[in-house]
Design a protein around this motif. Structure first.
Motif, PDB file in Angstrom:
ATOM      1  N   LYS A  55      31.291 -74.346 162.455  1.00  0.00           N
ATOM      2  CA  LYS A  55      29.939 -74.470 161.016  1.00  0.00           C
ATOM      3  C   LYS A  55      29.355 -73.779 160.601  1.00  0.00           C
ATOM      4  O   LYS A  55      28.670 -73.051 160.696  1.00  0.00           O
ATOM      5  N   TYR A  96      34.472 -69.249 154.963  1.00  0.00           N
ATOM      6  CA  TYR A  96      33.049 -70.270 153.835  1.00  0.00           C
ATOM      7  C   TYR A  96      32.264 -69.616 154.267  1.00  0.00           C
ATOM      8  O   TYR A  96      31.092 -69.932 153.877  1.00  0.00           O
ATOM      9  N   ARG A  99      31.971 -68.054 151.120  1.00  0.00           N
ATOM     10  CA  ARG A  99      32.185 -69.120 149.080  1.00  0.00           C
ATOM     11  C   ARG A  99      30.765 -69.067 148.757  1.00  0.00           C
ATOM     12  O   ARG A  99      30.445 -69.247 147.534  1.00  0.00           O
TER      13      ARG A  99
END
Length: 338
Positions: A55, A96, A99
């Motif tokens: 992340k 990610y 997005r």
């Protein structure tokens, strides 16, 4: 008819796209290295407030993309495409990060060659009239790459001296049909070259043959020679791969001693104990978008050949006894159009 193709593997752009802005973000270790003054943001903590390394990497790439676009005085809505990739399974860092950006997105996997892969394809899109502005980006993270390709950090394994240290960082480049340079004038697309190296901790040796093949092809296709460049730089061969390139290119009649270096050699210094140097998608990305771009803007370099190299293996195939395929994509960056 492929009127812009020259030689066997090279494109010469008729309307070379301009690099109008860049941005780099690196981790703490990279921020202590010899190129620290060229990076736009140095993190104090490579987790950057996130719950996992993966992340964190996605956030690093997302913020680099947004900052590069802002540096070009453009908005996300001005971007016709985002071309991005990373090292992780299903290129999740790029996906990610994309997005929330709301930009038409092509996800690319070229391992550590992804920076020049994305810039090659981005330049083709603009020169072909399919885009006015687009952004190219890659990222890597030491900790996410270690546990995917080698061992979890908690294992505490001893690293071989041929092993390289995956760069924590991201670099983003905005290309435009308009601008005052530097310009991408040529792109040489590499072929898969596999000489049978199986050791994942010796990727410099695995990728060097692909780098040599692309260099020889580029010189043959374009008619250029090393003396036509102010700098020739590979992506992340590290000390081992760089030495192989210098030796074998000399046997081919090209002495690159005074003109060639490698991003993985430049990004860390010997006191940082990274063994063979840096690697990862972020290695070429931060050196190109940091050091090389900024020195070109200052006038130090007029023409640079940037060739990012990738090891296109996976732990699954490696554990099944397969060797490591290598790839290298090269782009010529000129301060002035040809």
């Amino acid at each position: 008819m492929a009127i812009k193709r020259i030689g066997s593997q090279t494109v010469k752009f008729q309307n070379p796209p301009s690099i109008i802005s860049t941005y780099t973000i690196v981790g703490p270790k990279e921020g202590e290295g010899p190129l620290k003054d060229y990076f736009d943001m140095i993190l104090e903590d490579d987790m950057w407030g996130q719950e996992s390394f993966e992340k964190s990497e996605a956030k690093i790439q997302e913020e680099a993309i947004k900052a590069a676009i802002s540096n070009g005085k453009l908005t996300n809505q001005d971007m016709d495409y985002l071309l991005a990739g990373d090292l992780l399974n299903q290129i999740v860092s790029s996906t990610y990060s994309a997005r929330s950006l709301s930009i038409p997105y092509y996800g690319l996997f070229g391992a550590c060659s992804t920076m020049t892969e994305s810039l090659s394809l981005g330049a083709m899109l603009i020169d072909g009239g399919f885009a006015d502005n687009l952004v190219c980006a890659t990222s890597s993270h030491f900790s996410s790459a270690e546990r995917q390709f080698r061992f979890p950090l908690e294992y505490g394994n001893q690293r071989k001296f041929s092993a390289q240290w995956t760069v924590t960082g991201s670099g983003a480049t905005v290309l435009s049909a308009n601008g005052n340079g530097p310009y991408i004038t040529y792109a040489t697309t590499g072929k898969i070259i596999d000489m049978g190296v199986k050791e994942a901790d010796n990727m410099g040796a695995a990728m060097a043959p692909a780098a040599i093949d692309t260099l020889l092809t580029h010189f043959k296709d374009t008619g250029y020679s090393p003396k036509d460049y102010d700098l020739i730089v590979s992506g992340d061969l590290g000390k081992v791969g760089k030495a192989i390139v210098l030796e074998l290119m000399k046997k081919e009649g090209y002495d690159l001693t005074d003109i060639y270096t490698d991003c993985g050699v430049e990004v860390f210094d010997i006191q940082q104990d990274t063994h063979a140097g840096g690697s990862g998608c972020g290695c070429a990305a931060v050196v190109l978008n940091g050091y090389i771009y900024k020195e070109m803007m200052k006038g130090k370099f007029s023409r640079v050949l940037v060739m990012a190299t990738g090891a296109l293996h996976s732990p699954t195939m490696n554990q099944q006894g397969e060797s490591i395929p290598g790839i290298a994509h090269a782009i010529t960056i000129d301060v002035n159009k040809d």
